[in-house]
Design a protein around this motif. Sequence first.
Motif, PDB file in Angstrom:
ATOM      1  N   LEU A  26       0.620  -1.259   0.310  1.00 33.41           N
ATOM      2  CA  LEU A  26       0.144  -0.194   0.448  1.00 33.41           C
ATOM      3  C   LEU A  26       1.029   1.431   0.124  1.00 33.41           C
ATOM      4  N   GLY A  27       2.324   1.015   0.674  1.00 26.98           N
ATOM      5  CA  GLY A  27       2.815   2.183   0.581  1.00 26.98           C
ATOM      6  C   GLY A  27       4.208   2.683  -1.004  1.00 26.98           C
ATOM      7  N   HIS A  28       3.533   1.706  -1.447  1.00 28.18           N
ATOM      8  CA  HIS A  28       4.652   2.119  -3.272  1.00 28.18           C
ATOM      9  C   HIS A  28       3.316   2.599  -3.871  1.00 28.18           C
ATOM     10  N   GLU A  29       4.206   3.420  -4.488  1.00 22.69           N
ATOM     11  CA  GLU A  29       3.456   4.487  -5.760  1.00 22.69           C
ATOM     12  C   GLU A  29       3.344   3.774  -6.834  1.00 22.69           C
ATOM     13  N   ALA A  30       3.716   2.631  -6.750  1.00 27.38           N
ATOM     14  CA  ALA A  30       2.506   1.927  -8.691  1.00 27.38           C
ATOM     15  C   ALA A  30       1.116   1.723  -7.773  1.00 27.38           C
ATOM     16  N   THR A  31       0.865   1.555  -6.310  1.00 28.44           N
ATOM     17  CA  THR A  31      -0.182   0.979  -5.829  1.00 28.44           C
ATOM     18  C   THR A  31      -0.978   2.301  -6.457  1.00 28.44           C
ATOM     19  N   GLY A  32      -2.308   1.575  -6.574  1.00 29.76           N
ATOM     20  CA  GLY A  32      -3.315   3.202  -7.421  1.00 29.76           C
ATOM     21  C   GLY A  32      -4.418   3.106  -6.685  1.00 29.76           C
ATOM     22  N   GLY A  33      -4.829   1.614  -6.696  1.00 32.10           N
ATOM     23  CA  GLY A  33      -6.567   0.939  -6.053  1.00 32.10           C
ATOM     24  C   GLY A  33      -6.075   0.012  -4.925  1.00 32.10           C
ATOM     25  N   PHE A  34      -7.275  -0.392  -3.909  1.00 33.55           N
ATOM     26  CA  PHE A  34      -7.152  -1.635  -3.271  1.00 33.55           C
ATOM     27  C   PHE A  34      -8.461  -2.136  -3.488  1.00 33.55           C
ATOM     28  N   LEU A  35      -8.725  -3.228  -3.528  1.00 29.57           N
ATOM     29  CA  LEU A  35     -10.232  -3.775  -3.295  1.00 29.57           C
ATOM     30  C   LEU A  35     -10.033  -4.584  -2.328  1.00 29.57           C
ATOM     31  N   THR A  36     -11.076  -4.519  -1.142  1.00 29.92           N
ATOM     32  CA  THR A  36     -10.497  -4.479   0.083  1.00 29.92           C
ATOM     33  C   THR A  36     -11.969  -5.147   0.715  1.00 29.92           C
ATOM     34  N   HIS A  37     -11.755  -5.943   1.869  1.00 32.43           N
ATOM     35  CA  HIS A  37     -13.283  -6.306   2.664  1.00 32.43           C
ATOM     36  C   HIS A  37     -13.202  -5.801   3.526  1.00 32.43           C
ATOM     37  N   CYS A  38     -12.848  -4.412   3.614  1.00 31.71           N
ATOM     38  CA  CYS A  38     -12.911  -3.192   4.422  1.00 31.71           C
ATOM     39  C   CYS A  38     -12.874  -3.670   5.768  1.00 31.71           C
ATOM     40  N   GLY A  39     -12.249  -4.431   6.238  1.00 28.70           N
ATOM     41  CA  GLY A  39     -12.008  -4.527   7.824  1.00 28.70           C
ATOM     42  C   GLY A  39     -11.154  -3.467   7.987  1.00 28.70           C
ATOM     43  N   TRP A  40     -11.281  -3.082   9.360  1.00 30.04           N
ATOM     44  CA  TRP A  40     -11.183  -1.407   9.978  1.00 30.04           C
ATOM     45  C   TRP A  40      -9.303  -1.662  10.143  1.00 30.04           C
ATOM     46  N   ASN A  41      -8.858  -2.759  10.006  1.00 31.57           N
ATOM     47  CA  ASN A  41      -7.580  -2.621  10.090  1.00 31.57           C
ATOM     48  C   ASN A  41      -6.772  -1.764   8.580  1.00 31.57           C
ATOM     49  N   SER A  42      -7.012  -2.681   7.381  1.00 31.29           N
ATOM     50  CA  SER A  42      -6.504  -3.034   6.022  1.00 31.29           C
ATOM     51  C   SER A  42      -6.898  -1.026   5.529  1.00 31.29           C
ATOM     52  N   THR A  43      -8.488  -0.600   7.102  1.00 26.74           N
ATOM     53  CA  THR A  43      -8.897   0.319   6.174  1.00 26.74           C
ATOM     54  C   THR A  43      -8.118   1.840   6.607  1.00 26.74           C
ATOM     55  N   LEU A  44      -7.593   1.508   8.167  1.00 28.14           N
ATOM     56  CA  LEU A  44      -6.531   2.322   8.203  1.00 28.14           C
ATOM     57  C   LEU A  44      -5.188   2.956   7.517  1.00 28.14           C
ATOM     58  N   GLU A  45      -4.614   1.026   7.410  1.00 30.01           N
ATOM     59  CA  GLU A  45      -3.681   1.489   6.540  1.00 30.01           C
ATOM     60  C   GLU A  45      -3.696   2.129   5.248  1.00 30.01           C
ATOM     61  N   SER A  46      -5.154   1.263   4.663  1.00 24.68           N
ATOM     62  CA  SER A  46      -4.905   2.430   2.833  1.00 24.68           C
ATOM     63  C   SER A  46      -5.003   3.856   3.257  1.00 24.68           C
ATOM     64  N   ALA A  47      -6.078   4.275   4.014  1.00 24.19           N
ATOM     65  CA  ALA A  47      -6.235   5.924   4.871  1.00 24.19           C
ATOM     66  C   ALA A  47      -4.541   6.781   4.732  1.00 24.19           C
ATOM     67  N   MET A  48      -3.658   5.590   5.974  1.00 26.89           N
ATOM     68  CA  MET A  48      -2.486   6.019   6.030  1.00 26.89           C
ATOM     69  C   MET A  48      -1.768   6.276   4.541  1.00 26.89           C
ATOM     70  N   ASN A  49      -2.342   5.515   3.893  1.00 25.41           N
ATOM     71  CA  ASN A  49      -1.106   6.346   2.527  1.00 25.41           C
ATOM     72  C   ASN A  49      -2.206   6.092   1.491  1.00 25.41           C
ATOM     73  N   GLY A  50      -2.815   7.196   1.918  1.00 20.95           N
ATOM     74  CA  GLY A  50      -3.429   7.183   0.722  1.00 20.95           C
ATOM     75  C   GLY A  50      -4.830   7.134  -0.302  1.00 20.95           C
ATOM     76  N   VAL A  51      -4.251   5.566  -0.393  1.00 16.22           N
ATOM     77  CA  VAL A  51      -4.437   4.538  -1.133  1.00 16.22           C
ATOM     78  C   VAL A  51      -5.749   4.429  -1.652  1.00 16.22           C
ATOM     79  N   PRO A  52      -6.832   4.908  -2.252  1.00 12.53           N
ATOM     80  CA  PRO A  52      -8.396   4.658  -2.865  1.00 12.53           C
ATOM     81  C   PRO A  52      -8.687   3.260  -2.983  1.00 12.53           C
ATOM     82  N   LEU A  53     -10.418   3.309  -2.531  1.00 13.55           N
ATOM     83  CA  LEU A  53     -10.803   1.799  -2.269  1.00 13.55           C
ATOM     84  C   LEU A  53     -11.577   1.080  -3.171  1.00 13.55           C
ATOM     85  N   ILE A  54     -11.689   0.038  -2.971  1.00 19.76           N
ATOM     86  CA  ILE A  54     -12.940  -0.200  -4.008  1.00 19.76           C
ATOM     87  C   ILE A  54     -13.648  -1.470  -2.869  1.00 19.76           C
TER      88      ILE A  54
END
Length: 465
Positions: free
Chosen positions: A348-376
């Motif tokens: 999630l911290g890598h510049e190549a990552t442009g989106g995250f298709l996620t189950h919306c667990g809260w750990n994953s949500t926070l990790e996305s937010a802290m790396n600025g990664v848009p979600l599905i």
Amino acid sequence: MEKPAHIVIVPSPGFSHLISIIEFSKRLIHHSNGLLQVTCLIPTLDSPSETSKAILQTLPSTIHSTFLPSIHFTKETQTPIAVQVQLAVTRSIPFIREALKALSSGSRLVAMVADLFASDALVCAKEHNLLSFVYFPSSAMTLSFCLYLPKLDQEVPSEFRDLSEPVEIPGCVPIYGKDLPKPVQDRTGQMYEFFLKRCEQLHEADGVLVNSFKGIEEGPIRALAEEGYGYPNVYPIGPIMQTGLGDVRNGSECLRWLENQVPNSVVYVSFGSGGTLSQDQLNELALGLELSGQKFLWVVRAPSESANSAYLNSQSDDPLRFLPDGFIERTKEQGLVVPSWAPQVQVLGHEATGGFLTHCGWNSTLESAMNGVPLIAWPLFAEQRMNAVMLNDGLKVALRPKANENGLVGGEEVAKVITRLIEGEEGREIGRRMQNLKNAGAEALQVEGSSTKTLIQFAVNLIGN
């Protein structure tokens, strides 16, 4: 010289809950100026995982950990995993009592912090006249619902999923009954009985530490602090998340592959530490990734009809053999498929990552937010549907694919949503909102940030108790 204050931490079984409360313990120690010590008493189902053991070996000397004797359920048991987790804690209470007795003879015990699903252990805190706190690893919105549930239980005679109007939880985006946490979807079941009890226990604690921050959940956090609801003290101390586990499975392969991709071009697909799809849904997801033409990094698990089947148990089947025939060969230039695990924080911290298709667990949500990664948003179980509503309707940082009449998200729908996120203006706008959340999270963790100040005050109160 007075002995350091000593607190006991009790997580519930399950990797995602253990890692969150361990990270909380590390941060609490960091902000206590050497005046706090922590002992983690860890209930276990069957035997501890190797990953859990590896995490504990990295802890500082001021945090001690002990796996309590394992609680076993027979293979034939029909008890849901969520109930097994809570029963394991309840049946571990004699071991917790024994450990507290030994600790109290040589330490200045002041408090116990238990995970929500380990809150039965707080009876031991009362026996030793310790302060009792619940560590809540999920969102403030979910905490608001849990504190509100005992009242809702009295007021609503029907199943929540049958309500025609959304539930109005103080400070939160309105939410329909079908999107409330999985344990409350059947009020006649054992899971509901256990969940309601945990929610009632929240009201009995001296305080609740919630893994969230004002910049992401201003409304729920403000409501939790308002007088009149009769809630315990709530401490927003997030974002608390892992910084990397040092697990090398697939790790270097994933990161090497990402190095060769264009910035913001890759969709990372993962359903957390326990999420699983049915075989039919796995096939549709594979089809959608292929049809999209977008770059992807997919963490695949063996299919199961139970959405949380991998939550406590590692799967022995090779998950790649369940993919559609020829999929890996056809998409070898487009994507990378890895079995079971990837270094999510680094991905999630890598510049190549442009989106995250996620189950919306809260750990994953926070990790996305802290790396600025848009979600599905693709919720599976627990409180994930509630998180998905907040992310999609409230914060507007996620797209949510639509399921068909059979409950499946079809391949064409998957492809359409991925393309919207990676190539469309909608995706760019979501990215801008996510960047704002990233900045707000970083600000909350600064020395003068709201979450850091809250945690320091909590530590000061424990030390002076």
